[in-house]
Structure formats: structure tokens, C-alpha cells
Design an enzyme around this catalytic site. Structure first.
Site, short mmCIF file in Angstrom:
data_model
loop_
_atom_site.label_atom_id
_atom_site.label_comp_id
_atom_site.label_asym_id
_atom_site.label_seq_id
_atom_site.Cartn_x
_atom_site.Cartn_y
_atom_site.Cartn_z
N TYR A 169 0.97 -6.71 5.04
CA TYR A 169 0.17 -5.91 5.48
C TYR A 169 -0.58 -7.08 6.68
CZ TYR A 169 -4.78 -3.71 5.43
OH TYR A 169 -5.65 -2.89 5.57
N SER B 31 -9.55 -7.75 7.12
CA SER B 31 -9.65 -9.53 7.30
C SER B 31 -8.86 -10.13 7.19
CB SER B 31 -10.66 -9.45 6.45
OG SER B 31 -10.95 -9.22 5.67
P1 NAD Z 1 -6.76 4.80 2.70
O1 NAD Z 1 -4.90 5.03 2.05
O2 NAD Z 1 -7.03 6.05 1.80
O3 NAD Z 1 -6.44 6.06 4.37
C1 NAD Z 1 -4.94 5.94 5.08
C2 NAD Z 1 -3.94 6.93 4.99
O4 NAD Z 1 -3.27 7.54 6.05
C3 NAD Z 1 -3.94 8.33 3.92
O5 NAD Z 1 -4.57 9.11 3.80
C4 NAD Z 1 -3.06 8.20 4.39
O6 NAD Z 1 -2.07 9.73 3.31
C5 NAD Z 1 -2.60 7.86 5.65
N1 NAD Z 1 -1.51 7.76 5.98
C6 NAD Z 1 -0.03 6.70 5.73
N2 NAD Z 1 0.85 6.40 7.06
C7 NAD Z 1 1.00 8.12 7.26
C8 NAD Z 1 1.49 8.60 8.96
N3 NAD Z 1 2.95 7.82 8.63
N4 NAD Z 1 1.21 9.36 9.17
C9 NAD Z 1 -0.54 9.93 8.85
N5 NAD Z 1 -0.79 9.50 7.79
C10 NAD Z 1 -0.57 8.61 7.27
O7 NAD Z 1 -6.90 3.90 3.52
P2 NAD Z 1 -8.46 3.22 3.86
O8 NAD Z 1 -9.06 2.10 2.94
O9 NAD Z 1 -9.06 4.71 4.23
O10 NAD Z 1 -8.57 2.45 4.93
C11 NAD Z 1 -8.31 3.47 6.27
C12 NAD Z 1 -7.49 1.93 7.52
O11 NAD Z 1 -8.85 0.95 7.41
C13 NAD Z 1 -6.23 1.83 6.96
O12 NAD Z 1 -5.30 1.52 8.64
C14 NAD Z 1 -6.15 0.52 6.39
O13 NAD Z 1 -5.41 0.02 6.65
C15 NAD Z 1 -7.91 -0.03 7.44
N6 NAD Z 1 -9.08 -0.41 6.28
C16 NAD Z 1 -9.32 -0.61 5.20
C17 NAD Z 1 -9.76 -1.30 4.66
C18 NAD Z 1 -10.67 -0.74 2.71
O14 NAD Z 1 -10.96 -1.38 2.12
N7 NAD Z 1 -10.64 0.36 2.93
C19 NAD Z 1 -9.85 -2.73 4.71
C20 NAD Z 1 -9.72 -3.45 6.12
C21 NAD Z 1 -8.92 -2.21 6.64
#
Ligand code: NAD
Length: 338
Positions: free
Chosen positions: A164, A139
């Protein structure tokens, strides 16, 4: 290790022709949302392999067999890129998802969030059999000042408030180009603020609910940024998992559409703190400055996701917070490892 995951994946692929099970790779599988998604896919009988470089993942929080299906690798490494042609869906969740971290590290986050995502999309273009990409967007692409609730077409170039947010919009644009030029099918799900069990809150970049529950259980003051009247569309993680699976299974091409995935309602930080205070007893809240790059109000119009993939959130914010509180209580009762 990743090699054994590939072997397991290929073994699954061979058995699939017989069993006709769906196959998927989940990137970022040891992360908060990725772990929940992998767990659900396994329970639904999918053949899945997770990949995570463990830069922020917490596999120790995941039960088996979920944990055993995650290989440690960069999602843009050759082993992973070579495996994409064997699956039906790539759920691309890996990212460095912290807004304020991206403000401090724009180049590093660009490399992971955008450059490596292009490598992944391009390997799918080149695959003998192309999976659908279900990509986690955010978002944050909307910035401030958009109509509320916000529909997908309100996203404008130049409105993004952080590296981001810009990187996520760039990834959406890349998906669109790969659809139009090469016919690579995909969808970008714009997650709103996701929360739930296994979202850890000890990092300075943590999301509010996780940070507050962590601080509470560790006996620290709760930090609240600004006046606390910022309002967010908080979405419990199982709703987001529902949306990912609905997007993966949608029968028609999704043509790189962007779809909002939130709850369709917004609440202020102060209202959440009041809810926590009623259940946990008096809390000591410490005010802090607003973090650069933070959007003040988010509120999803989820009508497009409803009509395109049949997404309907089933857990509302208050029920979701209650479930999250229960997980935190158990987690800290077991020593709070992770
Ligand atoms: P998170 O940080 O818990 O999980 C992301 C994972 O990606 C981590 O485990 C990290 O180790 C892994 N990672 C990072 N770079 C990597 C790479 N090069 N190769 C392999 N693994 C890699 O984050 P999340 O909250 O679970 O978010 C998941 C997705 O959802 C992300 O793309 C994030 O941008 C998106 N998102 C999350 C939210 C939220 O509120 N949590 C909101 C909007 C979007």
C-alpha cells in the site's frame, strides 16, 4: 446508477456557466473520507458527482442529497474517465486503503491503487479541459526511522513497509511525471491517521479508534496490537476535508507537490485507550501481535501545507474522539446498521 449521475453532472455543467459554481468529481465518495468531503462540497454550493464501486463504501450511512449524488461505478470505467473534462477538480480518494490487506493482496491492491490511478491521470491529460487532481496519499510512504516530526522531503525510495505504501508513493511519482511532462496540475495530500464519524470498525483491517468503539458497542474485547506504545498523528476527518478543499481552491499551480495533512502532534494507542476508558468505563483490552507493514510512529510536520494551501487543523484529537464517540453512540442507538 452512473448514467444518471453523468446526466446530472452534465446538467450541472450547463448551468455552471450561468452560476459560476465549482464542479468536482469525488472518487471513493461512499467511503469514509469521501462521504465527508462530498457532504462539505455540497454544503459549500459546489456541483459535485461522486463515484464509488461500493467495494467498501457505505452509502446507507450518508444523508441525502449526498447519497443521491453518488454513482456506482469503477473510477477507471469509461463513463467516469470521459467525464473528467467537465469539472474543475477531481478529488481522487478511491483506493483499497488497508495496509495489512495490501500485504496479503499485493497484486490486487496494485491494480486498484496504482494501475487504475494511472488510467485516471491519463484521462485528465487527454481531456479538452484539464481539472486539478487532489489525490489522497498517505503518511505510510515514510516508513519507520524518519525524523520526527516528519517533513515531506523525508520520504525515501525503498523505505515503504507495505505494498500500500509503495503504491501511494508510485502514484505520487506518476503525478510528478504528468506535471513535468504534460503540465497536468495536481497535489498529493499525505493523510496521516484519519478518524471520525462514519468510519466503521468491524473489519479486521479497521483503524484503531473505529475498531475500539465498534467493539465496545458490540460488547467485545478491544484489540490492541503490540505494546500499545506506538504513536500516531491522529487527524479528525473535518481537518482532512478542510485540506482537500484548500488544495482545490489554491490559486497557484500546485505542481504535483506532496503535502502532509495531520494534526502535528502524536499520541500513543495506550493514551487513547485510557481516554476511552475514562469516558466509557472499564474496558477489556486484549493484546495482539503487531500487524505486518504497520509504522510505529507517525508525526506530521504540517508547515508546508500551512504555507502552500493555508491548511490549519481546527479540531484536535481529543475533541475529535469525543465527536466520534457521540456518533457511535447515536449509530448504535439506531441499530448500528452498516
Ligand atoms: P474507504 O475504504 O472508506 O474509502 C475508499 C472508497 O473507495 C470505498 O468506498 C471503496 O468502495 C472505493 N473504491 C475502491 N476501489 C474503487 C474503484 N476501483 N472504483 C471506485 N471506488 C472504489 O477509505 P478512506 O479511509 O475513506 O480513505 C480514502 C483515501 O484516503 C484512500 O485513498 C486512502 O488510501 C487515503 N488515506 C486514508 C487514511 C485513513 O486513515 N483513513 C490515511 C491515509 C490515506
Amino acid at each position: 446508477c452512473w448514467r444518471s449521475t453523468v446526466v446530472a453532472l452534465l446538467r450541472c455543467v450547463r448551468s455552471i456557466n450561468v452560476e459560476n459554481r465549482k464542479r468536482a468529481i469525488v472518487t471513493g465518495a461512499a467511503g469514509f473520507i469521501g462521504g465527508h468531503l462530498l457532504e462539505r462540497l455540497i454544503s459549500l454550493g459546489w456541483d459535485v458527482a461522486g463515484v464509488d464501486d461500493m467495494s467498501a463504501g457505505h452509502p446507507e450511512l450518508l444523508p441525502n442529497p449526498v447519497r443521491s449524488l453518488i454513482g456506482t461505478a469503477d473510477f477507471a470505467s469509461a463513463n467516469v474517465l470521459n467525464a473528467v473534462g467537465h469539472v474543475d477538480v477531481v478529488f481522487h480518494l478511491a483506493a483499497v486503503p488497508r495496509v495489512s490487506y495490501s500485504v496479503e493482496h499485493p497484486l490486487e491492491t496494485h491494480r486498484t491503487n496504482y494501475d487504475k490511478t494511472i488510467a485516471l491521470i491519463d484521462s485528465i491529460r487527454l481531456a479538452h479541459r484539464r481539472p486539478r487532481i487532489v489525490m489522497a496519499s498517505s503518511s505510510s510512504v515514510y516508513g519507520d526511522g524518519v525524523p520526527l516530526p516528519t517533513a515531506e522531503e523525508s520520504a525515501c525510495l525503498f523505505a515503504q513497509l507495505s505494498p500500500y505504501a509503495m503504491q501511494k508513493l508510485q502514484c505520487e511519482m506518476a503525478l510528478r511525471m504528468y506535471w513535468q511532462l504534460y503540465g497536468v496540475d495536481s497535489v498529493a495530500l499525505r493523510f496521516f491517521n484519519v478518524f471520525g464519524p462514519r468510519q466503521l470498525g468491524s473489519s479486521p483491517y479497521a483503524q484503531a479508534i473505529a475498531a475500539w468503539l465498534t467493539a465496545y458497542h458490540e460488547g467485545r474485547n478491544l484489540r490492541s496490537d503490540g505494546d500499545g506504545e506506538q504513536q500516531r498523528d491522529m487527524c479528525y476527518v473535518s481537518n482532512v476535508v478542510d485540506a482537500c478543499i484548500a488544495a482545490a481552491l489554491a490559486p497557484d499551480k500546485l505542481c504535483a507537490k506532496a503535502l502532509n495533512v495531520g494534526c502535528g502532534q502524536r499520541v500513543s494507542n495506550n493514551a487513547i485507550l485510557a481516554f476511552l476508558g475514562e469516558r466509557l468505563g472499564s474496558l477489556t483490552v486484549e493484546r495482539a501481535p503487531v500487524r505486518p507493514g504497520d509504522v510505529r510512529i507517525t508525526h506530521a510536520d504540517i508547515s508546508a501545507a500551512r504555507s502552500v494551501i493555508g491548511y490549519v487543523p481546527t479540531v484536535d484529537i481529543w475533541d475529535g474522539i469525543a465527536r466520534t464517540m457521540a456518533w457511535y453512540a447515536d449509530h448504535y442507538a439506531c441499530g448500528g446498521v452498516g
